[in-house]
Design a protein around this motif. Structure first.
Motif, PDB file in Angstrom:
ATOM      1  N   UNK A   1     130.199  33.740  51.579  1.00  0.00           N
ATOM      2  CA  UNK A   1     131.638  33.616  51.757  1.00  0.00           C
ATOM      3  C   UNK A   1     132.068  34.220  53.088  1.00  0.00           C
ATOM      4  N   UNK A   2     132.844  33.437  53.855  1.00  0.00           N
ATOM      5  CA  UNK A   2     133.397  33.905  55.123  1.00  0.00           C
ATOM      6  C   UNK A   2     134.914  33.753  55.060  1.00  0.00           C
ATOM      7  N   UNK A   3     135.633  34.864  55.242  1.00  0.00           N
ATOM      8  CA  UNK A   3     137.092  34.839  55.265  1.00  0.00           C
ATOM      9  C   UNK A   3     137.556  34.949  56.713  1.00  0.00           C
ATOM     10  N   UNK A   4     138.335  33.986  57.167  1.00  0.00           N
ATOM     11  CA  UNK A   4     138.852  33.995  58.537  1.00  0.00           C
ATOM     12  C   UNK A   4     140.378  33.976  58.452  1.00  0.00           C
ATOM     13  N   UNK A   5     140.973  35.143  58.415  1.00  0.00           N
ATOM     14  CA  UNK A   5     142.409  35.261  58.151  1.00  0.00           C
ATOM     15  C   UNK A   5     143.279  34.946  59.354  1.00  0.00           C
ATOM     16  N   UNK A   6     142.803  35.242  60.541  1.00  0.00           N
ATOM     17  CA  UNK A   6     143.659  35.050  61.706  1.00  0.00           C
ATOM     18  C   UNK A   6     142.922  34.256  62.783  1.00  0.00           C
TER      19      UNK A   6
ATOM     20  N   UNK B   1     141.871  35.096  65.743  1.00  0.00           N
ATOM     21  CA  UNK B   1     140.737  35.783  66.370  1.00  0.00           C
ATOM     22  C   UNK B   1     139.491  35.653  65.500  1.00  0.00           C
ATOM     23  N   UNK B   2     139.642  35.862  64.183  1.00  0.00           N
ATOM     24  CA  UNK B   2     138.489  35.761  63.292  1.00  0.00           C
ATOM     25  C   UNK B   2     137.945  34.344  63.242  1.00  0.00           C
ATOM     26  N   UNK B   3     138.859  33.347  63.266  1.00  0.00           N
ATOM     27  CA  UNK B   3     138.396  31.965  63.232  1.00  0.00           C
ATOM     28  C   UNK B   3     137.627  31.610  64.496  1.00  0.00           C
ATOM     29  N   UNK B   4     138.158  32.014  65.652  1.00  0.00           N
ATOM     30  CA  UNK B   4     137.471  31.722  66.915  1.00  0.00           C
ATOM     31  C   UNK B   4     136.104  32.390  66.948  1.00  0.00           C
TER      32      UNK B   4
END
Length: 340
Positions: free
Chosen positions: A100-105, A107-110
């Motif tokens: 599981x990978x959580x990318x909340x914002x 910056x995290x997605x990039x």
């Protein structure tokens, strides 16, 4: 001191059964390609020898990692949690592990997509309603792994979704049929700089319903606010401040509707006698709010996405890679005819 017995490995079991290591792996994991007699013989031999399957050995034998990465903007919000629950349920009992990978914002997605080449230890990616840029899509294509979108569309990659245009049309049609003529839509903007497809699609369905009934779509009745209950609070306040407020409102989602209902309650506006509200999603609290809404099968979308990923990994392809699940209206107490 007595020596411990040497632990059996998959090669030992294959040698005693007179088959290949790959056949042992398929037989013990439940994968196709092994006759029922051979499968049962290998299982019986493994039980007699107290053999325990090593996950890493099994994955090595079949030439895969046995891992699926699920990427989601949020793990706590009900929509993403329900979607994740469906994925995990569908993969339960298989020999596939879920990362599981959580990318909340932003910056995290990039950062996730910049590090994507290092994530080749997975066999598939399931993206949960995640907006993707063109550059990020190219990075996905370079990974050469199975990519499935749950709750949206990503090019020609396999996906499971609802028809958001239909959902918006179903919500507005309920109010048109009740006799409303001045109908507003409280739409949402996402939390990302990348645009979500759902807001424009649901607005399109809303517009289609009004135009089909010969009703004018008034620009001042289309309000866009940040997604969530706070956006519903602000958006409904704006609509009530108009010289001629609407008699009914379609909201982008149930959370937006919850905020809108709070504003109406505090303003002393009777629902639905003075103003009707219809949401979209059928949030698990919608029934408690007695909210009329359009139901979408969130957990089922996750389960179908999980099954798609598993089938592609096992079979190499599926007959139906693009799945659109139906939505339907759930009539409750927040909608009714317009005031006399």
């Amino acid at each position: 001191m007595a020596k411990r017995p040497t632990a059996l490995n998959m090669a030992d079991l294959a040698s005693r059964a007179g088959v290949s290591i790959a056949t042992v792996s398929r037989a013990l994991s439940g994968a196709p390609g092994v006759s029922s007699q051979t499968r049962q013989r290998i299982k019986d031999l493994a039980q007699d020898l107290s053999y325990t399957v090593s996950p890493d050995a099994a994955r090595l034998a079949r030439g895969s990692n046995g891992r699926i990465a699920v990427v989601t903007p949020d793990v706590a919000h009900w929509f993403y949690a329900a979607m994740l629950g469906g994925i995990v349920t569908a993969l339960h009992g298989t020999d596939l592990d879920v990362l599981l990978y959580e990318v909340k914002d932003e910056r995290e997605r990039r950062r996730f997509f910049e590090d994507l080449p290092a994530r080749r230890q997975v066999d598939a990616l399931i993206l949960v309603a995640l907006p993707i840029s063109d550059d990020e899509r190219r990075r996905l294509d370079l990974m050469d792994v199975t990519v499935v979108m749950a709750g949206g569309v990503l090019g020609e990659h396999p996906h499971v979704r609802i028809d958001d245009v239909t959902a918006g049309r179903q919500a507005a049609t309920q109010l048109v049929r009740a006799g409303h003529r001045r109908i507003a839509m409280l739409n949402s903007s996402g939390t990302w700089s990348l645009e979500y497809a759902a807001p424009s699609a649901r607005l399109q369905g809303f517009t289609q319903a009004l135009e089909a009934a010969g009703l004018e779509v008034h620009p001042e009745l289309i309000v866009h606010r940040r997604w969530g209950s706070h956006g519903g609070v602000e958006g409904m306040s704006d609509l009530l401040s108009l010289p001629e407020p609407p008699t009914a409102v379609v909201t982008f989602s149930d959370e937006v509707a919850f905020g809108a209902l709070r504003t109406l309650r505090r303003a002393g506006v009777a629902v639905p006698h003075t103003l009707s509200v219809v949401g979209i999603d059928d949030h698990h609290l919608a029934d408690m709010f007695d909210l009329t809404t359009v139901h979408q099968p969130v957990a089922q979308q996750g389960a179908e996405a999980g099954r798609l990923a598993q089938q592609i990994l096992q079979q190499g392809d599926v007959s139906t890679p693009h799945i659109t699940l139906p939505t339907h209206l759930v009539a409750r107490g927040t909608s009714g005819p317009p005031p006399q």
